[in-house]
Design a protein around this motif. Structure first.
Motif, PDB file in Angstrom:
ATOM      1  N   SER A 137      64.500  76.213  59.781  1.00  0.00           N
ATOM      2  CA  SER A 137      65.080  75.383  58.421  1.00  0.00           C
ATOM      3  C   SER A 137      64.367  75.734  57.285  1.00  0.00           C
ATOM      4  N   ASP A 138      64.775  75.268  56.135  1.00  0.00           N
ATOM      5  CA  ASP A 138      64.191  75.475  55.028  1.00  0.00           C
ATOM      6  C   ASP A 138      63.242  74.300  54.651  1.00  0.00           C
ATOM      7  N   GLN A 139      62.848  73.624  55.437  1.00  0.00           N
ATOM      8  CA  GLN A 139      62.103  72.608  55.181  1.00  0.00           C
ATOM      9  C   GLN A 139      60.467  73.054  55.490  1.00  0.00           C
ATOM     10  N   GLU A 140      59.629  72.618  54.588  1.00  0.00           N
ATOM     11  CA  GLU A 140      58.173  73.095  54.661  1.00  0.00           C
ATOM     12  C   GLU A 140      57.469  72.518  55.848  1.00  0.00           C
ATOM     13  N   ASN A 188      66.815  75.127  62.370  1.00  0.00           N
ATOM     14  CA  ASN A 188      67.887  75.174  61.592  1.00  0.00           C
ATOM     15  C   ASN A 188      69.164  74.938  62.849  1.00  0.00           C
TER      16      ASN A 188
END
Ligand SMILES: Cc1ncc(C[n+]2csc(CCOP(=O)(O)OP(=O)(O)O)c2C)c(N)n1
Ligand code: SF4
Ligand SMILES: [Mg+2]
Lengths: 350, 622
Positions: free
Chosen positions: A18-21, A68
């Motif tokens: 996913s795009d989360q840090e 994701n």
């Protein structure tokens, strides 16, 4: 569950990221487990939209945010119950339950027990770091006796449980273990859990470098791993180290460590791993260093078919609806009813 | 009994307007069956009615003890009635304990039917009687009908060759037969019911029917003491339609199914047994053909969590419980508020705190339902006011939960749950459907995108390609749905969640005056199962010329938008509640009115007279 066609074109590890840090501490074992899962899913040929990660609360339970896929970060200990409702509503979903030693065995022990005995068709990964990470290092139900922590400054006198033994005791039908840093074996074990039709329970030894650093070093460190881990393989003799093996101590139900080639012991004397033997799995789940190696891989896989709970429930739904969905109007008019006519202006009953 | 002015000379039956009968006996005496059979027949014969079962807390209390007494009160009439009646006109006491427990409620001069066969020395002692009350003058204030029902029953079933225990058991049917004679009820439907119930054992069915008939014959032929005879209660003028008796829990179950149908959603019920909510779980477990999956979870937390998991999957999750269970569910309900998932929680309230009075009724979860969660955690709270209204409000709960993506708590109570009333069966096709649309469009999607009008977030369901997303109980960014610890964002999200629920106020009916003028000296404001008692009390007060009106609130949170204005049109506001003052607190704080409470916390519904006396007292001193 009717497996869906694999995605075409095939997905990659990146597709599951996913795009989360990622916000775990540097060096946390959770990173390695995340990487292993992200590497494995494309190999399993599963679809992103059909995959759901459900977690409770804890460092480990942040996991779904980094995948994701569909994900639900729920409340402390309750992921098994939420996953149960999810599977009841849609048995087709491929569900991974992420929990910690505190989340799954302390506050959520009850739900975990019932999920295991109901044998829902999903996978559980229990991140065992033998500590409460997120709340800054209190001892957990898997912390060893004597563990000093902010809430046990004199050392814990709280007798721990072995998660795999707990799972077996609850009637789990697939119980396995892996090590965070051993990606190859971890992926192989998680893949087997995924194949299993029922609950696949996998305990992962996970290092928390901040609050319980090195908790598993005595059997996971590179220099001792081979001597202190028993990699289980179905149908193979239980060998570890250079020449060590396990056998039943003659005339007893206890396991003992022997050296092949010493005192007349040959490989033929060793226990042969039978995944489908629950009693043997119990013995393996409770082996503790230094006297014994830690058993990793698939400890138990039941070969008795038990219909997963959600499948059984849906079979019943189908039976109940064999003649189509019921008519509620007709239902409410069954039994003692009567008609009042000719008085449209009469009282409404109170 | 309210008697008509004149008795009908063409029959020997005395015409009466209404009567309240209480059947009371040992738990094992079958009084609930007797009462419900009597009620079903009474409904079939066209009377309006209302019932009040009263169960002992113990499942099988020792026979003959006062705490093992089970009662069933039925009030029926030739006119519209709303309550099970303040005090019985007729008490049927099957043993000394039943007499001991119930006598104080019987109206002075009321009819007392006792089974002398059960007045043995042992039973008298167990009930705490030093002397047999049938043999001293302690019952002189009543019309006493002493019959050895046990002996008569045994005679009536003699030819069926039953064991003694089975034979004695038929005494409730004998008693029912006698009461059916006394009030001119037909026996056919009970006979039919017995044949159905004992289909596998026709001999027992026929023995019970014989007992039923024998009780009836006894009434017809035996010489009755002075002042005891047969009565007739003419039909009530009910509105045209198809009717049945319904209890609140049945109506709730059917309402939930209907809501699911109107929403076009599969339902998933997660529940854990608890009195007095369990019968909803039982009913729905039997109705899987109607689009529901029922799951008996390991505890209430798991039950609500499974419901939430089901809603996440795109079904509608429902959980049913009572006070202690609601307490366990609170954290999870907060999760549903935070993740903005639809959820219906039915709380069948009972006496509290803690385990409290499991089998008795109370309205003491109102503040808990409205406010009882950590954080600013608003949701919708509804309350049903009659057994039949449980249906309507259950449908409403499903509508609001799915339209606003919110948990809805539906409050009913032990009285509504178990009491029955004739109910005009609705046609579900006459309800406006409210079909749910799950999101499928990936373009521009994020999980907390809101409908500008309702502020409800879009509902995207696992399995939908392109909408993969994560939700959870951590605060999320208003614009992306991702985790956010930003201070201003949190402020905004708390306000948005509150505004969404406040907006439900635009989507519910305005508060109406249920009875009386739009303004006046006193507005009696109620909620929940006190509807019947308040309504009857206000009617009485109005007949006496008092300027009193009644408003009953069904939308507890948010409340109807005009409520404040309605309250202000009256000089005084009185709030009768079966708790220590909860609605009154909300009205005082939200509308700054000097509302006064009338509280009854006895585990029993209000009597009409209790409310009427308060109305008169308040207006006399005002
Ligand atoms: C109801 C509730 N009680 C307590 C907490 C605080 N809490 C959060 S995580 C946690 C323990 C987590 O331990 P574990 O499951 O082992 O996860 P780890 O952080 O070690 O991965 C606790 C006590 C909470 N979030 N909710
Ligand atoms: S506290 Fe421990 S378990 Fe949690 S993120 Fe940091 S290292 Fe990992
Ligand atoms: Mg931990």
């Amino acid at each position: 569950m009717t497996p869906l066609d694999p995605p075409n074109p095939p997905l990659t590890r990146k597709d599951f990221t996913s795009d989360q840090e990622v916000r775990w501490c540097p060096g946390c074992g959770d990173y390695a487990i995340l990487a292993a899962v992200q590497r494995m899913l494309p190999e399993l040929g599963v679809r992103r939209e059909n995959t759901v990660f459900i977690s409770g609360i804890g460092c480990s339970s942040r996991f779904p945010y980094y995948m994701n896929t569909y994900g639900f970060h729920t409340i402390h200990g309750r992921a098994p119950a939420i996953a149960t409702g999810l599977k009841l509503a849609n048995p087709q979903l491929d569900v991974w339950l992420i929990t910690g030693d505190g989340d799954g065995l302390s506050i959520g022990g009850n739900h975990l027990m019932h999920l295991l005995r109901r044998n829902l068709n999903l996978q559980i990964i229990l991140f065992n770091n033998r500590i409460y990470g997120l709340t800054k290092g209190q001892y957990s139900p898997t912390s060893l006796l004597g563990k000093r922590s902010p809430s046990s400054p004199m050392g814990s006198v709280d007798n721990p449980i072995a998660p795999a033994a707990f799972a077996l005791g609850c009637g789990a039908r697939f119980v396995a273990r892996g090590v965070d840093t051993d990606a190859k074996n971890l992926i192989a074990t998680l893949t087997r859990a995924h194949e299993f039709q029922g609950t696949g329970f996998v305990e992962v030894f996970q290092n928390c470098p901040v609050f319980n650093d090195g908790a598993f070093d005595h059997f996971t460190a590179k220099d001792v791993a081979a001597q202190q881990q028993l990699h289980l393989e179905h149908g193979k003799p239980m060998r570890f180290g250079d020449d060590k093996g396990l056998r039943l101590r003659p005339g007893s139900l206890d396991i003992e460590v022997v050296t092949v080639g010493e005192n007349g012991v040959t490989e033929a004397d060793l226990l042969v791993h039978d995944e489908t033997n629950r009693a043997q799995a119990f013995l393996l789940a409770n082996l503790e260093p230094p006297a014994f190696p830690v058993a990793v891989g698939v400890l138990f896989r039941s070969d008795e078919n038990l219909v997963p709970f959600e499948v059984g429930m849906h079979e019943q739904n189908k039976q109940a609806r064999a003649r189509g969905l019921g008519d509620i109007n007709a239902l409410m008019r069954k039994g003692h009813t009567w008609k009042v006519d000719g008085d449209p202006t009469g009282d409404q009953p109170g | 009994m309210d008697t008509f002015a004149s008795t009908n000379s063409t029959s020997q039956r005395e015409l009466i307007e209404s009567v309240v009968i209480r059947f009371a006996g040992d738990s094992g005496d079958g009084m609930q069956l007797t009462g419900s059979q009597f009620s079903d027949t009474t409904a079939l014969m066209g009377n309006d009615l209302s019932t009040l079962p009263d169960f002992p807390a113990e499942i099988r209390a020792p026979a003959g003890t006062t705490f093992g007494v089970s009662g069933f009160q039925v009030h029926f009439a030739a006119h519209d009635i709303m309550t099970p009646g303040d005090a019985p006109d007729v008490l049927v006491a099957m043993n000394p304990a039943a007499l001991k427990v119930n006598l104080r409620d019987l109206k002075p001069g009321g009819l007392l039917v006792v089974n002398t066969g059960a007045f043995t020395a042992g039973n008298l002692k167990k009930a705490g009687y030093d002397k047999n009350p049938l043999e001293d003058s302690s019952l002189d204030g009543y019309r006493l009908l002493k019959i050895d029902i046990t002996k008569h029953t045994l005679q009536s079933v003699e030819s069926f060759g039953l064991g003694n225990k089975e034979a004695v058991r038929a005494k409730n049917m004998w008693t029912l037969g006698l009461m059916m004679w006394m009030f001119g009820r037909e026996r056919e439907s009970t006979a039919e019911w017995l044949r159905g119930k004992f289909a596998k054992n026709p001999n027992i069915a026929e023995a019970n029917i014989a007992a039923l008939n024998a009780g009836h014959v006894y009434g017809e032929t035996a010489e009755m003491p002075q002042g005891i005879h047969a009565y007739e209660v003419p039909k009530a003028r009910l509105q045209e339609g198809h009717y049945r008796n319904v209890t609140g829990n049945e109506a709730t179950a059917w309402g939930l199914l209907t809501g699911g149908k109107l929403a076009g959603l599969e339902l998933v019920l997660g529940s854990y047994p608890i009195t007095p909510a369990s019968t909803i779980l039982h009913s729905l477990s039997n109705l899987r053909a109607y689009g529901i999956t029922t799951f008996q979870a390991e505890d209430e937390i798991a039950a609500v969590c499974a419901a939430i998991g089901a809603s996440y999957a795109g079904a509608l999750g429902i959980t049913t419980t009572s006070g202690p269970g609601l307490a366990l569910k609170t954290e999870a309900i907060g999760l549903a508020v935070s993740t903005e998932l639809p959820l219906v929680v039915v709380d069948v309230q009972r006496g509290g705190p803690s385990t409290g009075l499991p089998t008795k009724t109370e309205q003491s979860d109102l503040l808990f339902a409205v406010y009882g969660r950590n954080g600013d955690c608003p949701l919708v709270v509804l309350a049903a006011s009659t057994p039949g209204d449980c249906f309507t409000m259950a449908v409403e709960a499903v509508r609001l939960a799915t339209k606003y993506m919110t948990p809805v708590i539906l409050l009913t109570d032990g009285f509504l749950a178990n009491s029955a009333e004739p109910w005009k069966i609705p046609d579900i096709n006459s309800f406006e459907p409210f079909p749910v649309k799950h999101r499928t469009e990936p373009a521009g999607f994020h999980p907390f995108l809101r409908d500008p009008q309702t502020l409800a977030r879009n509902w995207a369901v696992p399995g939908t390609p392109g909408l993969e997303h994560r939700i959870g109980g951590l605060e999320k960014n208003y614009d992306s749905g991702n985790i956010s610890y930003d201070p201003d964002n949190h402020h905004k999200m708390v306000k948005v969640r509150a505004a969404k629920i406040a907006g439900v106020g635009d989507d519910i009916p305005l508060q109406k005056i249920d009875q009386g003028d739009d303004s006046g000296d006193l507005l009696v404001v109620g909620w929940g199962s006190t509807y019947g008692a308040i309504s009857s009390a206000v009617l009485g007060a109005r007949k006496a010329g008092l300027k009193v009106s009644h408003a009953h609130i069904r939308y507890m949170h948010p409340m109807p938008k005009n409520l404040g204005e309605v309250l202000k049109r009256f000089k005084h506001v009185l709030v009768p509640e079966m708790n220590n003052g909860m609605l009154v607190k909300i009205l005082r704080s939200d509308y700054l009115v000097d509302a006064r409470g009338l509280n009854k916390i006895a585990g029993q519904p209000f009597k009409i007279a209790e409310i009427e006396a308060e109305i008169r007292g308040l207006l006399a001193s005002a």
